[in-house]
Motif scaffolding. Structure first.
Motif, PDB file in Angstrom:
ATOM      1  N   THR A  54      33.270  28.092 130.438  1.00  0.00           N
ATOM      2  CA  THR A  54      32.139  28.466 129.601  1.00  0.00           C
ATOM      3  C   THR A  54      32.311  27.945 128.177  1.00  0.00           C
ATOM      4  OG1 THR A  54      33.196  30.585 129.066  1.00  0.00           O
ATOM      5  CG2 THR A  54      31.671  30.547 130.921  1.00  0.00           C
ATOM      6  N   VAL A  55      31.254  28.027 127.412  1.00  0.00           N
ATOM      7  CA  VAL A  55      31.273  27.586 126.022  1.00  0.00           C
ATOM      8  C   VAL A  55      31.832  28.720 125.167  1.00  0.00           C
ATOM      9  CG1 VAL A  55      29.885  26.796 124.077  1.00  0.00           C
ATOM     10  CG2 VAL A  55      29.270  26.116 126.393  1.00  0.00           C
ATOM     11  N   GLY A  56      33.065  28.572 124.703  1.00  0.00           N
ATOM     12  CA  GLY A  56      33.658  29.464 123.705  1.00  0.00           C
ATOM     13  C   GLY A  56      33.832  30.919 124.130  1.00  0.00           C
ATOM     14  N   GLY A  57      34.662  31.615 123.360  1.00  0.00           N
ATOM     15  CA  GLY A  57      34.730  33.064 123.422  1.00  0.00           C
ATOM     16  C   GLY A  57      35.466  33.688 124.587  1.00  0.00           C
ATOM     17  N   THR A  58      36.427  32.986 125.219  1.00  0.00           N
ATOM     18  CA  THR A  58      37.162  33.599 126.332  1.00  0.00           C
ATOM     19  C   THR A  58      38.575  34.034 125.940  1.00  0.00           C
ATOM     20  OG1 THR A  58      37.810  31.401 127.089  1.00  0.00           O
ATOM     21  CG2 THR A  58      35.883  32.387 128.136  1.00  0.00           C
ATOM     22  N   GLY A  59      38.963  33.820 124.691  1.00  0.00           N
ATOM     23  CA  GLY A  59      40.286  34.261 124.251  1.00  0.00           C
ATOM     24  C   GLY A  59      41.366  33.218 124.413  1.00  0.00           C
ATOM     25  N   LYS A  60      41.020  31.945 124.178  1.00  0.00           N
ATOM     26  CA  LYS A  60      42.016  30.874 124.340  1.00  0.00           C
ATOM     27  C   LYS A  60      43.145  30.994 123.330  1.00  0.00           C
ATOM     28  CE  LYS A  60      38.979  27.561 124.026  1.00  0.00           C
ATOM     29  NZ  LYS A  60      37.727  28.333 124.068  1.00  0.00           N
ATOM     30  N   THR A  61      42.830  31.320 122.076  1.00  0.00           N
ATOM     31  CA  THR A  61      43.884  31.419 121.065  1.00  0.00           C
ATOM     32  C   THR A  61      44.859  32.569 121.364  1.00  0.00           C
ATOM     33  OG1 THR A  61      42.472  30.397 119.384  1.00  0.00           O
ATOM     34  CG2 THR A  61      44.384  31.630 118.605  1.00  0.00           C
ATOM     35  N   PRO A  62      44.379  33.794 121.695  1.00  0.00           N
ATOM     36  CA  PRO A  62      45.335  34.834 122.090  1.00  0.00           C
ATOM     37  C   PRO A  62      46.189  34.447 123.293  1.00  0.00           C
ATOM     38  CG  PRO A  62      43.227  35.834 121.566  1.00  0.00           C
ATOM     39  CD  PRO A  62      43.007  34.342 121.552  1.00  0.00           C
ATOM     40  N   MET A  63      45.611  33.689 124.244  1.00  0.00           N
ATOM     41  CA  MET A  63      46.395  33.239 125.399  1.00  0.00           C
ATOM     42  C   MET A  63      47.456  32.246 124.963  1.00  0.00           C
ATOM     43  SD  MET A  63      46.587  33.493 128.813  1.00  0.00           S
ATOM     44  CE  MET A  63      48.371  33.470 128.729  1.00  0.00           C
ATOM     45  N   THR A  64      47.087  31.319 124.078  1.00  0.00           N
ATOM     46  CA  THR A  64      48.063  30.352 123.567  1.00  0.00           C
ATOM     47  C   THR A  64      49.176  31.071 122.814  1.00  0.00           C
ATOM     48  OG1 THR A  64      46.354  28.637 123.395  1.00  0.00           O
ATOM     49  CG2 THR A  64      48.365  28.315 122.099  1.00  0.00           C
ATOM     50  N   GLU A  65      48.808  32.063 122.008  1.00  0.00           N
ATOM     51  CA  GLU A  65      49.819  32.823 121.276  1.00  0.00           C
ATOM     52  C   GLU A  65      50.741  33.569 122.233  1.00  0.00           C
ATOM     53  OE1 GLU A  65      48.297  35.316 118.233  1.00  0.00           O
ATOM     54  OE2 GLU A  65      47.437  33.665 117.063  1.00  0.00           O
ATOM     55  N   TYR A  66      50.182  34.101 123.322  1.00  0.00           N
ATOM     56  CA  TYR A  66      51.017  34.785 124.308  1.00  0.00           C
ATOM     57  C   TYR A  66      52.064  33.825 124.873  1.00  0.00           C
ATOM     58  CZ  TYR A  66      52.431  37.332 128.494  1.00  0.00           C
ATOM     59  OH  TYR A  66      53.183  37.960 129.461  1.00  0.00           O
ATOM     60  N   LEU A  67      51.636  32.613 125.218  1.00  0.00           N
ATOM     61  CA  LEU A  67      52.564  31.624 125.769  1.00  0.00           C
ATOM     62  C   LEU A  67      53.614  31.222 124.740  1.00  0.00           C
ATOM     63  CD1 LEU A  67      49.975  29.427 127.702  1.00  0.00           C
ATOM     64  CD2 LEU A  67      51.770  30.843 128.724  1.00  0.00           C
ATOM     65  N   ILE A  68      53.215  31.142 123.476  1.00  0.00           N
ATOM     66  CA  ILE A  68      54.181  30.824 122.418  1.00  0.00           C
ATOM     67  C   ILE A  68      55.217  31.935 122.298  1.00  0.00           C
ATOM     68  CG2 ILE A  68      54.474  30.580 119.926  1.00  0.00           C
ATOM     69  CD1 ILE A  68      51.771  29.144 119.864  1.00  0.00           C
TER      70      ILE A  68
END
Length: 359
Positions: A54-68
């Protein structure tokens, strides 16, 4: 049926033919990559793509931070072994760039800047529109990098990641949506077949296990057999002061400022937790100006604090004078992704197994 619903329904059917055309174009593009008629680069470094349909707004940054956090806070020592790479949406620069102390949202984008301010120098943060050449430059310049996290790269078929993590907003499932412009999908639903796992984000923290099974079954109609589905929500932390960088002991009345693709879950949380006087909404990746700061100041009556997101904080903070930062009641609200039940352990094992297979 209300006039608004009638209007929305008519608009949907007017736009539906354009959605068919758009879906057909993305189908052809994906077929060309699947048949290797269009080349895709397979990195020599373990790479994880975090993206969505979808276009935006699914929480990609929090997911990336979790992986970090999963790697940096438990494994990595010494020289950084983790890198992030994104397009750097909204930046005013072009080409490949590594984040540094002098960078701003204008030079690398708001989300990469957020990652750099939070995790640098333990993580190297890069931006580059052309991901394949960017990955090659990272590998050549930093041989110690052992994993590259690709933000919003699900449709970037020029790179073949070793792990494709597909995110789906619990409140906007892709299996009920349609391609742009009648809907919000970037490609047809069957694009989910490229996913190695699906993470359903923004779930209620108390979501019953019985409610997850129908979602798993609906998702499985579009994914490969055996593709795992995990469930996660968002946890908001204590507001952090712009001036001191320390969590606030107490906030009561707030004006919320957000520039997000989907701000409803944030507003709901703030309404439940604080006395929300107003919510000033902007489009995703808002480029703030001094006039915005002046309008916010007028909205902050005595006893009322401004509350915003981390992504908006990194842009607003750059516009403040030291005096304003100290004098005004300005706070940002940290947020992190949390898996439900045992899904966190299962997801971690899944990622670990994928990395071991790569080695």
């Amino acid at each position: 049926m209300t006039k608004l619903l009638v209007k929305q329904n008519c608009l949907f059917w007017l736009l539906r033919p354009l959605s068919w055309v758009y879906g057909l174009i993305t189908d052809v593009r994906n077929w060309l990559f699947d048949k290797e008629l269009f080349a895709g680069y397979a990195p020599d470094t373990f790479s994880v793509s975090v993206g969505n349909l979808t276009v935006g707004g699914t929480g990609k940054t929090p997911m990336t931070e979790y992986l970090i956090k999963r790697q940096v806070l438990t494994v990595d020592t010494g020289s950084p072994e983790t890198a992030t790479l994104s397009r750097g949406y909204g930046r005013q620069t072009k080409g490949f760039r590594e984040a540094g102390p002098a960078d701003t949202a204008a030079t690398i984008g708001d989300e990469p800047l957020q990652l750099y301010r939070k995790f640098g120098p333990r993580v190297r943060v890069f931006v580059g529109e052309r991901r394949a050449p960017a990955i090659q430059r990272i590998q050549a310049s930093y041989p110690a990098i052992r994993r590259i996290l690709l933000d919003d790269a699900y449709q970037h078929r020029a790179v073949r990641p070793h792990l494709n993590v597909l995110l789906m907003d619990y409140n906007r499932p892709f299996y009920t949506d349609h391609p742009f412009p009648a809907g919000r999908l970037r490609e047809r639903r069957h694009g989910a077949r490229r996913a190695d796992c699906v993470v359903v984000t923004k779930c209620p923290i108390d979501l019953p296990e019985s409610d997850t099974q129908p979602i798993r079954e609906a998702v499985s109609r579009y994914t490969r057999t055996g593709t795992p589905v995990f469930f996660a929500g968002l946890h908001y932390g204590r507001p952090v002061s712009f001036a001191t960088g320390q969590p606030a002991d107490y906030l009561r009345e707030v004006v919320l400022v957000s520039g997000l693709a989907s701000a409803d879950p944030l507003e709901q949380y703030v309404r439940q937790t604080y006395s929300l006087k107003a919510h000033i909404r902007y489009a995703d990746h808002r480029v703030y100006t001094r006039s915005d700061i002046d309008s916010f100041r007028r909205a902050l009556t005595p006893g009322v604090a401004l509350l915003t997101t981390e992504k908006d904080w990194v842009k607003l903070d750059a516009l403040l004078t030291p005096g304003e930062r100290d004098a005004l009641s300005l706070y940002y609200l940290p947020v992190e992704l949390v898996f439900l039940g045992d899904d966190g352990r299962a997801f971690n094992r899944f990622v670990t197994d994928a990395s071991l297979k790569f080695r």
